[in-house]
Enzyme design. Structure first.
Site, PDB file in Angstrom:
ATOM      1  N   ASP A  37       0.805  -1.225   0.000  1.00  0.00           N
ATOM      2  CA  ASP A  37       0.000   0.000   0.000  1.00  0.00           C
ATOM      3  C   ASP A  37       0.835   1.270   0.000  1.00  0.00           C
ATOM      4  O   ASP A  37       0.307   2.380   0.078  1.00  0.00           O
ATOM      5  CB  ASP A  37      -0.964   0.024   1.187  1.00  0.00           C
ATOM      6  CG  ASP A  37      -0.256   0.002   2.540  1.00  0.00           C
ATOM      7  OD1 ASP A  37       0.994   0.029   2.568  1.00  0.00           O
ATOM      8  OD2 ASP A  37      -0.944  -0.040   3.575  1.00  0.00           O
ATOM      9  N   GLY A  38       2.172   1.142  -0.063  1.00  0.00           N
ATOM     10  CA  GLY A  38       3.032   2.305  -0.136  1.00  0.00           C
ATOM     11  C   GLY A  38       3.630   2.740   1.184  1.00  0.00           C
ATOM     12  O   GLY A  38       4.508   3.601   1.210  1.00  0.00           O
ATOM     13  N   GLU A  39       3.173   2.173   2.292  1.00  0.00           N
ATOM     14  CA  GLU A  39       3.755   2.512   3.588  1.00  0.00           C
ATOM     15  C   GLU A  39       5.074   1.764   3.779  1.00  0.00           C
ATOM     16  O   GLU A  39       5.357   0.782   3.101  1.00  0.00           O
ATOM     17  CB  GLU A  39       2.779   2.168   4.711  1.00  0.00           C
ATOM     18  CG  GLU A  39       1.523   3.021   4.718  1.00  0.00           C
ATOM     19  CD  GLU A  39       0.637   2.750   5.924  1.00  0.00           C
ATOM     20  OE1 GLU A  39       1.001   1.884   6.764  1.00  0.00           O
ATOM     21  OE2 GLU A  39      -0.434   3.384   6.025  1.00  0.00           O
ATOM     22  N   ARG A  95      16.161  25.014  -3.486  1.00  0.00           N
ATOM     23  CA  ARG A  95      15.915  25.945  -4.587  1.00  0.00           C
ATOM     24  C   ARG A  95      14.707  26.844  -4.326  1.00  0.00           C
ATOM     25  O   ARG A  95      14.736  28.044  -4.590  1.00  0.00           O
ATOM     26  CB  ARG A  95      15.693  25.176  -5.891  1.00  0.00           C
ATOM     27  CG  ARG A  95      16.962  24.527  -6.436  1.00  0.00           C
ATOM     28  CD  ARG A  95      16.658  23.800  -7.735  1.00  0.00           C
ATOM     29  NE  ARG A  95      17.853  23.181  -8.297  1.00  0.00           N
ATOM     30  CZ  ARG A  95      18.702  23.797  -9.111  1.00  0.00           C
ATOM     31  NH1 ARG A  95      18.507  25.054  -9.430  1.00  0.00           N
ATOM     32  NH2 ARG A  95      19.755  23.166  -9.589  1.00  0.00           N
ATOM     33  N   HIS A 128      22.568  24.247  -2.147  1.00  0.00           N
ATOM     34  CA  HIS A 128      22.282  25.276  -3.154  1.00  0.00           C
ATOM     35  C   HIS A 128      21.807  26.550  -2.451  1.00  0.00           C
ATOM     36  O   HIS A 128      20.603  26.816  -2.339  1.00  0.00           O
ATOM     37  CB  HIS A 128      21.223  24.783  -4.139  1.00  0.00           C
ATOM     38  CG  HIS A 128      21.031  25.679  -5.323  1.00  0.00           C
ATOM     39  ND1 HIS A 128      21.869  25.651  -6.417  1.00  0.00           N
ATOM     40  CD2 HIS A 128      20.124  26.658  -5.582  1.00  0.00           C
ATOM     41  CE1 HIS A 128      21.468  26.548  -7.306  1.00  0.00           C
ATOM     42  NE2 HIS A 128      20.417  27.174  -6.818  1.00  0.00           N
ATOM     43  N   ASP A 169      25.983  29.891 -15.382  1.00  0.00           N
ATOM     44  CA  ASP A 169      25.047  30.965 -15.041  1.00  0.00           C
ATOM     45  C   ASP A 169      25.533  31.650 -13.765  1.00  0.00           C
ATOM     46  O   ASP A 169      26.539  31.247 -13.166  1.00  0.00           O
ATOM     47  CB  ASP A 169      23.613  30.424 -14.850  1.00  0.00           C
ATOM     48  CG  ASP A 169      23.531  29.291 -13.842  1.00  0.00           C
ATOM     49  OD1 ASP A 169      24.352  29.252 -12.891  1.00  0.00           O
ATOM     50  OD2 ASP A 169      22.652  28.422 -13.990  1.00  0.00           O
ATOM     51  N   LYS A 192      22.604  33.582 -18.549  1.00  0.00           N
ATOM     52  CA  LYS A 192      21.587  32.612 -18.952  1.00  0.00           C
ATOM     53  C   LYS A 192      20.219  33.270 -18.927  1.00  0.00           C
ATOM     54  O   LYS A 192      19.884  33.990 -17.988  1.00  0.00           O
ATOM     55  CB  LYS A 192      21.601  31.392 -18.022  1.00  0.00           C
ATOM     56  CG  LYS A 192      20.514  30.367 -18.347  1.00  0.00           C
ATOM     57  CD  LYS A 192      20.598  29.138 -17.454  1.00  0.00           C
ATOM     58  CE  LYS A 192      20.117  29.415 -16.061  1.00  0.00           C
ATOM     59  NZ  LYS A 192      20.044  28.174 -15.239  1.00  0.00           N
ATOM     60  N   ARG A 194      16.307  32.032 -18.983  1.00  0.00           N
ATOM     61  CA  ARG A 194      15.449  30.846 -18.871  1.00  0.00           C
ATOM     62  C   ARG A 194      14.048  31.189 -19.360  1.00  0.00           C
ATOM     63  O   ARG A 194      13.446  32.170 -18.925  1.00  0.00           O
ATOM     64  CB  ARG A 194      15.408  30.353 -17.427  1.00  0.00           C
ATOM     65  CG  ARG A 194      14.561  29.098 -17.237  1.00  0.00           C
ATOM     66  CD  ARG A 194      14.590  28.586 -15.806  1.00  0.00           C
ATOM     67  NE  ARG A 194      15.873  28.015 -15.446  1.00  0.00           N
ATOM     68  CZ  ARG A 194      16.264  26.794 -15.765  1.00  0.00           C
ATOM     69  NH1 ARG A 194      15.461  26.000 -16.470  1.00  0.00           N
ATOM     70  NH2 ARG A 194      17.434  26.348 -15.389  1.00  0.00           N
ATOM     71  N   ASP A 219      29.595  23.497 -12.203  1.00  0.00           N
ATOM     72  CA  ASP A 219      28.343  23.891 -11.548  1.00  0.00           C
ATOM     73  C   ASP A 219      28.169  23.090 -10.279  1.00  0.00           C
ATOM     74  O   ASP A 219      28.872  22.089 -10.061  1.00  0.00           O
ATOM     75  CB  ASP A 219      27.162  23.653 -12.493  1.00  0.00           C
ATOM     76  CG  ASP A 219      26.014  24.626 -12.252  1.00  0.00           C
ATOM     77  OD1 ASP A 219      26.021  25.341 -11.228  1.00  0.00           O
ATOM     78  OD2 ASP A 219      25.099  24.667 -13.095  1.00  0.00           O
TER      79      ASP A 219
END
Length: 303
Positions: A37-39, A95, A128, A169, A192, A194, A219
């Site tokens: 069930d994903g648990e 981010r 980041h 960037d 850069k 975007r 980067d």
């Protein structure tokens, strides 16, 4: 005694760290069983009362690993660990550090609150940081940030003749300029634009001055690879040598690696903060130094 509890997929990094600590450390795997069930059912090795429990878990797929990670941390604390520390070579959710549109979650702060609740300390590699300048602006636990620039610079010095360091960037500028200064190489940070998640344009006004050099695109993160591919195509159009891509965190989402190959990248090399690539640049010794400083320096504060 320090016990490195390796979340699934983190055994190699845990072994490297235990080796750096020598006889004062050992490794214990964390077992995560997924139910239909994903648990998840999480099992840890019960800690001794005087044990520092260090969970090793890179967070490149955070929505999958975070719930088992927090369960493991809570269980170790419940069973009596003296301290519960997280070594997350790659730290996710940095981010989205502001609300860019009405109703958006500021996930950097939300995620930081979750981890700060369950851990005493955190060691990570080059998160980041952009509008958030320091981890302690969002994290309330003690932390150490390990910088990969020294090992990246050493690798480039040994592997690349006549490198030209290129930051794709403005956000890459701090890594590109640091590494370039360490090896005495010229550096250019590109502009850069975007237009969407995968649509970018770049300009390299100084390319003609470095035709005899090898472009090294540097980067902090390779995710979709679109930005680096656009840079490589732009450099090729100006007659530059094949580029080498070097990054701290190689997330390589989707077809990123194939995209870079088709763009004409000669080589892609990242550190071992994500995955176990044989040619990865090893940052485990630097992580161990940061962890050692955190464990044995009880002064408050974040770096």
């Amino acid at each position: 005694m320090i016990v490195f509890h390796a979340m699934p997929g983190n055994g190699t990094m845990a072994a490297h760290l235990a080796r750096e600590f020598g006889g004062e450390a050992r490794i214990a795997d964390v077992d995560v069983h997924a139910f239909p069930d994903g648990e998840s059912l999480v099992r840890v090795e019960p800690p001794d009362a005087e044990t520092d429990a260090v969970l090793v878990c890179t967070l490149d797929h955070p929505d999958t690993v975070t719930v088992p990670l927090l369960m493991a941390a809570a269980t170790l604390r419940e069973l009596g660990a003296r301290r519960v520390v997280l070594v997350a070579p790659y730290l996710a959710y940095m981010r989205q550090d502001k609300r860019f549109a009405p109703g958006q979650a500021v996930s950097a702060r939300i995620y930081a609150a979750w981890l700060s609740t369950h851990f005493d300390d955190l060691v990570t590699v080059d998160p980041h940081l952009h509008r958030i300048a320091r981890l302690d602006e969002v994290y309330t636990l003690r932390s150490r940030v390990v910088h990969a620039a020294p090992v990246l610079a050493a690798w480039i010095r040994e592997q690349i003749d006549d490198p030209w360091i290129v930051g794709p960037d403005g956000e890459s500028a701090q890594w590109a300029r640091d590494v370039a200064a360490r090896i005495g190489a010229p550096v250019t940070v590109l502009e850069k634009t975007r237009f969407g998640d995968t649509d970018v344009a770049v300009t390299a006004p100084e390319a003609h001055a470095h035709r005899h050099r090898t472009p090294v695109l540097l980067d902090d993160i390779i995710s979709s690879g679109r930005t680096l591919a656009a840079v490589v195509e732009h450099l090729h159009a100006q007659g530059m040598r094949d580029a080498v891509c070097v990054a701290v965190h190689g997330l390589m989402a989707g077809d990123a690696r194939e995209l870079l190959r088709k763009a004409g990248v000669a080589r892609v090399v990242c550190t071992n903060t994500v995955g176990d690539a044989r040619d990865a640049i090893d940052v485990s010794a630097a992580i161990a130094d940061g962890l050692r400083d955190l464990l044995f320096n009880m002064e408050e504060g974040n770096t």
